[in-house]
Enzyme design. Structure first.
Site, PDB file in Angstrom:
ATOM      1  N   ASP A 101      -1.199  56.284   0.678  1.00  0.00           N
ATOM      2  CA  ASP A 101      -0.147  56.780   1.565  1.00  0.00           C
ATOM      3  C   ASP A 101       0.872  57.663   0.856  1.00  0.00           C
ATOM      4  O   ASP A 101       1.043  57.597  -0.366  1.00  0.00           O
ATOM      5  CB  ASP A 101       0.609  55.599   2.182  1.00  0.00           C
ATOM      6  CG  ASP A 101      -0.175  54.900   3.276  1.00  0.00           C
ATOM      7  OD1 ASP A 101      -1.371  55.204   3.435  1.00  0.00           O
ATOM      8  OD2 ASP A 101       0.411  54.044   3.964  1.00  0.00           O
ATOM      9  N   HIS A 152       0.597  60.430   8.606  1.00  0.00           N
ATOM     10  CA  HIS A 152       1.593  59.408   8.230  1.00  0.00           C
ATOM     11  C   HIS A 152       3.004  59.885   8.566  1.00  0.00           C
ATOM     12  O   HIS A 152       3.973  59.484   7.916  1.00  0.00           O
ATOM     13  CB  HIS A 152       1.457  59.112   6.736  1.00  0.00           C
ATOM     14  CG  HIS A 152       2.061  57.802   6.302  1.00  0.00           C
ATOM     15  ND1 HIS A 152       1.964  56.639   7.044  1.00  0.00           N
ATOM     16  CD2 HIS A 152       2.773  57.467   5.187  1.00  0.00           C
ATOM     17  CE1 HIS A 152       2.565  55.661   6.397  1.00  0.00           C
ATOM     18  NE2 HIS A 152       3.084  56.132   5.290  1.00  0.00           N
ATOM     19  N   HIS A 156       8.339  60.358   7.012  1.00  0.00           N
ATOM     20  CA  HIS A 156       8.287  58.919   6.724  1.00  0.00           C
ATOM     21  C   HIS A 156       9.479  58.155   7.308  1.00  0.00           C
ATOM     22  O   HIS A 156      10.118  57.352   6.631  1.00  0.00           O
ATOM     23  CB  HIS A 156       8.213  58.690   5.214  1.00  0.00           C
ATOM     24  CG  HIS A 156       7.579  57.389   4.821  1.00  0.00           C
ATOM     25  ND1 HIS A 156       8.255  56.191   4.841  1.00  0.00           N
ATOM     26  CD2 HIS A 156       6.322  57.096   4.396  1.00  0.00           C
ATOM     27  CE1 HIS A 156       7.449  55.234   4.434  1.00  0.00           C
ATOM     28  NE2 HIS A 156       6.268  55.750   4.172  1.00  0.00           N
ATOM     29  N   HIS A 246      -0.617  53.747  -2.826  1.00  0.00           N
ATOM     30  CA  HIS A 246       0.184  54.961  -2.641  1.00  0.00           C
ATOM     31  C   HIS A 246      -0.117  55.973  -3.737  1.00  0.00           C
ATOM     32  O   HIS A 246      -0.346  55.607  -4.884  1.00  0.00           O
ATOM     33  CB  HIS A 246       1.679  54.625  -2.652  1.00  0.00           C
ATOM     34  CG  HIS A 246       2.094  53.729  -1.525  1.00  0.00           C
ATOM     35  ND1 HIS A 246       1.897  52.350  -1.556  1.00  0.00           N
ATOM     36  CD2 HIS A 246       2.664  53.998  -0.324  1.00  0.00           C
ATOM     37  CE1 HIS A 246       2.344  51.820  -0.428  1.00  0.00           C
ATOM     38  NE2 HIS A 246       2.818  52.796   0.338  1.00  0.00           N
TER      39      HIS A 246
END
Length: 281
Positions: A101, A152, A156, A246
């Site tokens: 991510d 995503h 964020h 990540h």
């Protein structure tokens, strides 16, 4: 056919060719209709925000061809509106999915891609539009090497604090950037922090995307040490598992080193690490 005669998926898409998909990622099974489509509750929050300041400029990468072809751009198919994200995949044998991510980040993403390429493994990258807009060459590399890119959001945010129009903007802008750099619009999305709500599920479906969460959280964003990350993956390994890690959003050298250690171990143990197909319903 010689390797240099093959078109990369991205180039073929941009040329407007209409060849059918030949899955370079293998035969990964995923939550297909009537085969394990039951969704579990939301996963706990687990992701950091983007790194402060303007991301580093991307480096140039040599594009490597796939042994397969992609489909042309098309209108998103009708997607089921879910009330919970998908957490696991289903398929033959010991299938697992690795997800990363918050990227792409030229400080860490290329090293992760290099490790995956060394073991001929495909993964999923849930990218943030703001990062992707600066590093489209990394999206192109992901496409050319057979990885799946998911949405995503742009910056964020915590989606549960946004209006419906705010959520749509975050998703649409990111899908546009992915299409531009990767060659097609994303078919998967993941809510930052694992914070989903009805609007996010509905808007994601309207944009042709399925919600995917995770089964195993490495907690690598807390920087617990390389060994702790490796142990969490090994302890949580099981058929159908989706692993969360990540490649951006902070200092991710531990995540890079951990992947180099646990990936060969998973493969030696008989796990098939690959990417999912969409469960069109």
């Amino acid at each position: 056919m010689q390797k240099d005669q093959l078109f990369t998926r991205r180039r073929l898409l941009l040329a407007g060719a209409g060849a059918a998909v030949v899955g370079a990622a293998g035969t990964a099974g995923v939550l297909m209709p009537g085969a394990g489509t039951e969704a579990a509750g939301p996963a706990p929050p687990a992701a950091g925000g983007l790194a402060a300041g303007r991301p580093l400029e991307p480096a140039a990468y040599r594009l490597r061809p796939l042994t397969g072809y992609g489909s042309p751009r098309s209108v998103p198919r009708r997607t089921r509106v879910r009330s919970a994200p998908l957490l696991r995949v289903s398929g033959r044998g010991r299938t697992m999915v690795l997800t990363f991510d918050d990227g792409p980040d030229p400080r860490y993403t290329p090293d992760i891609l290099d490790t995956l390429a060394a073991y001929d493994v495909r993964a999923m990258f849930f990218v943030c539009g703001e990062m992707a807009s600066y590093h489209k060459s990394l999206l192109a590399r992901m496409s050319d090497e057979g990885h799946v890119v998911g949405n995503h959001t742009w910056s964020h945010p915590l989606l549960t604090t946004l209006s419906r129009s705010g959520i749509r903007s975050e998703m649409e802008r990111t899908s546009d950037v992915i299409e531009d750099g990767y060659g097609e619009r994303p078919q998967w999305f993941r809510a930052p922090y694992g914070a989903w709500n009805r609007a996010a599920f509905r808007l994601g479906a309207e944009l042709g995307m399925e919600p995917l969460a995770w089964t195993v959280d490495t907690l690598d964003w807390t920087r617990p040490g390389t060994r702790a990350i490796v142990d969490r993956v090994k302890d949580g390994a099981a058929p159908g598992v989706v692993v969360l890690s990540h490649d951006a959003g902070g200092e991710r050298s531990q995540s890079v080193r951990a992947l180099r250690e646990y990936l060969p171990g998973l493969l030696d143990s008989g796990y098939r690490v690959t990417v999912p197909r969409r469960p069109y319903t």
